[in-house]
Each structure stands twice: as structure tokens, then as C-alpha cells.
Enzyme design. Structure first.
Site, PDB file in Angstrom:
ATOM      1  N   THR A  32       7.703  38.948 -16.795  1.00  0.00           N
ATOM      2  CA  THR A  32       7.800  38.800 -15.340  1.00  0.00           C
ATOM      3  C   THR A  32       9.219  39.031 -14.838  1.00  0.00           C
ATOM      4  O   THR A  32       9.415  39.555 -13.737  1.00  0.00           O
ATOM      5  CB  THR A  32       7.316  37.407 -14.901  1.00  0.00           C
ATOM      6  OG1 THR A  32       8.010  36.401 -15.648  1.00  0.00           O
ATOM      7  CG2 THR A  32       5.817  37.248 -15.122  1.00  0.00           C
ATOM      8  N   PHE A  44      -0.782  37.563 -14.554  1.00  0.00           N
ATOM      9  CA  PHE A  44      -2.165  37.717 -14.118  1.00  0.00           C
ATOM     10  C   PHE A  44      -2.806  36.430 -13.632  1.00  0.00           C
ATOM     11  O   PHE A  44      -3.591  36.450 -12.697  1.00  0.00           O
ATOM     12  CB  PHE A  44      -2.994  38.337 -15.244  1.00  0.00           C
ATOM     13  CG  PHE A  44      -2.623  39.764 -15.498  1.00  0.00           C
ATOM     14  CD1 PHE A  44      -3.320  40.787 -14.896  1.00  0.00           C
ATOM     15  CD2 PHE A  44      -1.542  40.084 -16.302  1.00  0.00           C
ATOM     16  CE1 PHE A  44      -2.958  42.107 -15.080  1.00  0.00           C
ATOM     17  CE2 PHE A  44      -1.170  41.395 -16.504  1.00  0.00           C
ATOM     18  CZ  PHE A  44      -1.876  42.411 -15.892  1.00  0.00           C
ATOM     19  N   HIS A  73      -4.017  44.392 -27.529  1.00  0.00           N
ATOM     20  CA  HIS A  73      -4.742  45.017 -26.422  1.00  0.00           C
ATOM     21  C   HIS A  73      -4.273  46.432 -26.143  1.00  0.00           C
ATOM     22  O   HIS A  73      -4.661  47.025 -25.144  1.00  0.00           O
ATOM     23  CB  HIS A  73      -4.627  44.166 -25.163  1.00  0.00           C
ATOM     24  CG  HIS A  73      -5.343  42.857 -25.272  1.00  0.00           C
ATOM     25  ND1 HIS A  73      -5.067  41.789 -24.450  1.00  0.00           N
ATOM     26  CD2 HIS A  73      -6.319  42.450 -26.113  1.00  0.00           C
ATOM     27  CE1 HIS A  73      -5.855  40.765 -24.783  1.00  0.00           C
ATOM     28  NE2 HIS A  73      -6.608  41.154 -25.793  1.00  0.00           N
ATOM     29  N   SER A 133      -0.817  31.962 -21.830  1.00  0.00           N
ATOM     30  CA  SER A 133      -1.704  30.859 -21.460  1.00  0.00           C
ATOM     31  C   SER A 133      -2.686  30.520 -22.559  1.00  0.00           C
ATOM     32  O   SER A 133      -3.443  29.563 -22.450  1.00  0.00           O
ATOM     33  CB  SER A 133      -2.466  31.192 -20.171  1.00  0.00           C
ATOM     34  OG  SER A 133      -3.328  32.292 -20.392  1.00  0.00           O
ATOM     35  N   GLN A 184       2.691  26.956 -17.437  1.00  0.00           N
ATOM     36  CA  GLN A 184       1.409  26.315 -17.181  1.00  0.00           C
ATOM     37  C   GLN A 184       0.901  25.628 -18.443  1.00  0.00           C
ATOM     38  O   GLN A 184       1.296  25.974 -19.552  1.00  0.00           O
ATOM     39  CB  GLN A 184       0.377  27.366 -16.726  1.00  0.00           C
ATOM     40  CG  GLN A 184       0.711  28.031 -15.393  1.00  0.00           C
ATOM     41  CD  GLN A 184      -0.194  29.218 -15.124  1.00  0.00           C
ATOM     42  OE1 GLN A 184      -0.304  30.123 -15.947  1.00  0.00           O
ATOM     43  NE2 GLN A 184      -0.859  29.221 -13.980  1.00  0.00           N
TER      44      GLN A 184
END
Length: 334
Positions: free
Chosen positions: A62, A69, A138, A213, A245
Site C-alpha cells: 500500500t 482489497f 496467485h 488478513s 486488522q
């Protein structure tokens, strides 16, 4: 096109109509004294580690201008709320962050053994980490792969497709068709990358999770393997999470730091006495030295684990109907 000018084109190209996991959870910032103390503890764990494996998610990119996301202002969060996507820079012109370069320094001094990432931005490659110590679960927006011999190569520009589609290029080694490496919802994880990630997860005596996350299976379960004996002579290892988070894996962590990754890694590296090299490379992949042209072994079978399979586990835990699958980037887009 949106794809060509914005990194958000990648998110917009993913298949629609799928559940994207828990989005918009509040961010937590620990008081500075706690962050300093915990960063020192993390530095000591790194000193003591014999096999450090790092797991990275969107939170480490970021500060390069690439949106996350599932953060409060993330791509999926805003989509859920009917809002326009956040602003972001192109993948091609993003530069590795302080955290990316700290990992390079840790690898160069022999401390960091492996990185597993669900990010597709190519910043680990651009930072100078050798491709053989990184598993990109990914894919990579700059990478294409031969469907015949599995040779991977890095392009100067982003691929314009997603879902392992033919790019129109031919393999320099065998003449086979090249395909993009980016996974869509129903695509299987690349077996070679996942097996390397799984092997290093078992060997790890310290798993450091940065900016993720940890919501997607099986990737989210890999770090906790460090906390098992797994035949290691030193016994069970440790797991540390640095994220703004809460995550479903917090209970496995011996240290939880709620702060920005760059801030924590700067303090950790200072405590270790290891300089973080500045990124002085090109702003685009085109100028990166030694582009990847390595031939990978042909897999014996197609890995049955698809992105949708992974999300089934998360959906059941959160009491979502099974037909609503989470996203392939459950972490990469956290």
C-alpha cells in the site's frame, strides 16, 4: 483500457458474482511504546531463527500506492458499499517499499530463507529477491508461462489477460504457447509454487506474516505450521503477525503487532543492525537486471486445489452459503 493504466484493472478483470470475504474490518493501531517493544521482541526472534519464512499480503504494497482489497478503503470494501474504486498507481510504475527491501537485506545476510506471497504486483521480483526463494501463489502480472514445458519468463509490461489464458507469445525454449500466470476464481494454485511454499512452511521455525488478513485456505494455514514440531530438532517454532486488522489466525501468533509494516520493519532492522538497501532500480520492470527465464519441471498432475475450493472453508466458518465463494486473493487483497 482500465487494465493498461491502473493496477485496479486486475481486480476488475476477476470473475464477478463471488463472495469476497470479510471486508472493511476496522484497522487497529497499537500505541507506539508497544510497537517499539514488540518490534524488539520480533528482532530477537529473527536473530534466533534458523529458517525464517515470510508471508506477504497487500498490506506491504500500500505504501507503493497499490490499494489493498479488504481494508476500510479497499477495492472490495468500496465495491460492497457501491462506491467507486480507490485511486491507485499502475503495477508497472510501482516501486518496492521499505518492507520489500528489508526482506532483500534479510535474505542477503542469510537470515530469510523463503517468501510466500499472494500478491501479484511483481514487487518482490523487482526488489531483487531471487525467484527461487519466492512462491507467488496467485501469479504475477508480469509473468507468463509455457503450457508445454512450464518455462516462466518475465515481461516488460503487464499481461492483458487473467485466468491462465494464452497471451499470443511463443516459448523461446520449445515454441509452445505462453499463458498468463494470474489465477481467476476457479483456477488451481500453481503446484510447483504451492509445494515449495508447503515445504518451507514445515521447515520454518519462525513464520512472519506481513500485511495479510490470512483468510484464504490453504495459504492461510501455512504460517501456523511453524508452531508445530514437524520433526524439527529445535521443536515447535513461532508465528508473528504484523497487520492493521485482526486475522482468523491471531490465536496462533506469539506476537501480534497492529501497525504499518514499513514502520515495524524499519525498527526491526535497526534493532538487528542491518541496513535496508535503497531501491535504486527502474520504476518499471523493463529495466530489471537478469529477467527470469527459468524452466520449471512439469507437474505430475494438475493440483486439485482451486481458489474456489479454498474459499469454501472460509465461507463455512462464517456461515455464508457454499455457493458464495471468497476471492482468490483472500489475503493478497486483504
Amino acid at each position: 483500457s482500465v487494465w493498461a493504466c491502473m493496477s485496479l484493472g486486475y481486480a476488475e478483470s476477476l470473475r464477478k458474482g463471488v463472495w469476497k470475504g470479510k471486508c472493511g474490518a476496522p484497522e487497529i493501531t497499537d500505541i507506539e511504546d508497544n510497537v517499539i517493544q514488540l518490534s524488539r521482541q520480533l528482532a530477537q526472534l529473527i536473530r534466533d531463527a534458523n529458517h525464517l519464512v515470510v508471508y506477504t499480503g497487500a498490506g506491504i504494497s500500500t505504501s507503493a500506492g497499490i490499494p489493498d482489497f479488504r481494508g476500510p478503503d479497499g477495492v472490495w470494501t468500496r465495491e460492497e458499499r457501491g462506491m467507486a474504486p480507490p485511486q491507485g498507481v499502475s503495477f508497472a510504475h510501482s516501486r518496492p517499499t521499505l518492507t520489500h527491501m528489508a526482506l532483500v537485506a534479510l535474505h542477503r545476510c542469510g537470515k530469510l530463507k523463503f517468501v510466500t506471497t499472494q500478491n501479484v504486483d511483481g514487487l518482490h521480483f523487482k526488489s531483487g529477491l531471487p525467484p527461487d526463494v519466492v512462491s507467488e501463489l496467485h501469479g504475477n502480472v508480469f509473468k507468463e508461462k509455457c503450457e508445454s514445458c512450464n518455462m516462466e519468463c518475465i515481461l516488460d509490461t503487464e499481461v492483458t489477460s487473467i485466468g491462465l489464458k494464452k497471451t499470443g507469445n511463443k516459448c523461446e525454449h520449445c515454441g509452445g504457447d505462453m499463458r498468463d500466470s494470474l489465477l481467476d476464481w476457479n483456477d488451481a494454485l500453481p503446484e510447483d509454487h504451492f509445494l515449495r511454499a508447503e515445504t518451507n512452511a514445515r521447515l520454518a521455525d519462525l513464520a512472519l506474516c506481513l500485511g495479510t488478513s490470512l483468510q484464504i485456505r490453504p495459504a492461510c494455514n501455512l504460517p501456523a505450521r511453524a508452531t508445530r514440531a514437524n520433526g524439527k530438532q529445535t521443536g515447535p517454532g513461532k508465528m508473528v503477525i504484523v497487520n492493521l486488522q485482526k486475522t482468523p489466525q491471531d490465536r496462533h501468533a506469539s506476537i501480534l503487532i497492529h501497525a504499518r509494516c514499513d514502520h515495524v520493519m524499519q525498527m526491526v532492522m535497526h534493532e538487528l543492525g542491518i541496513d535496508i538497501p535503497p531501491y535504486d532500480g527502474p520504476s518499471s520492470v523493463a529495466g530489471v537486471d537478469d529477467p527470469l527465464h527459468q524452466r520449471a519441471p512439469l507437474p505430475d498432475r494438475q493440483d486439485a486445489r482451486t481458489l474456489e475450493d479454498h474459499h469454501d472453508g472460509l465461507a463455512s466458518r462464517t456461515k455464508k452459503p457454499k455457493k458464495e465463494h471468497p476471492d482468490p486473493h483472500m489475503e493478497k487483497k486483504a
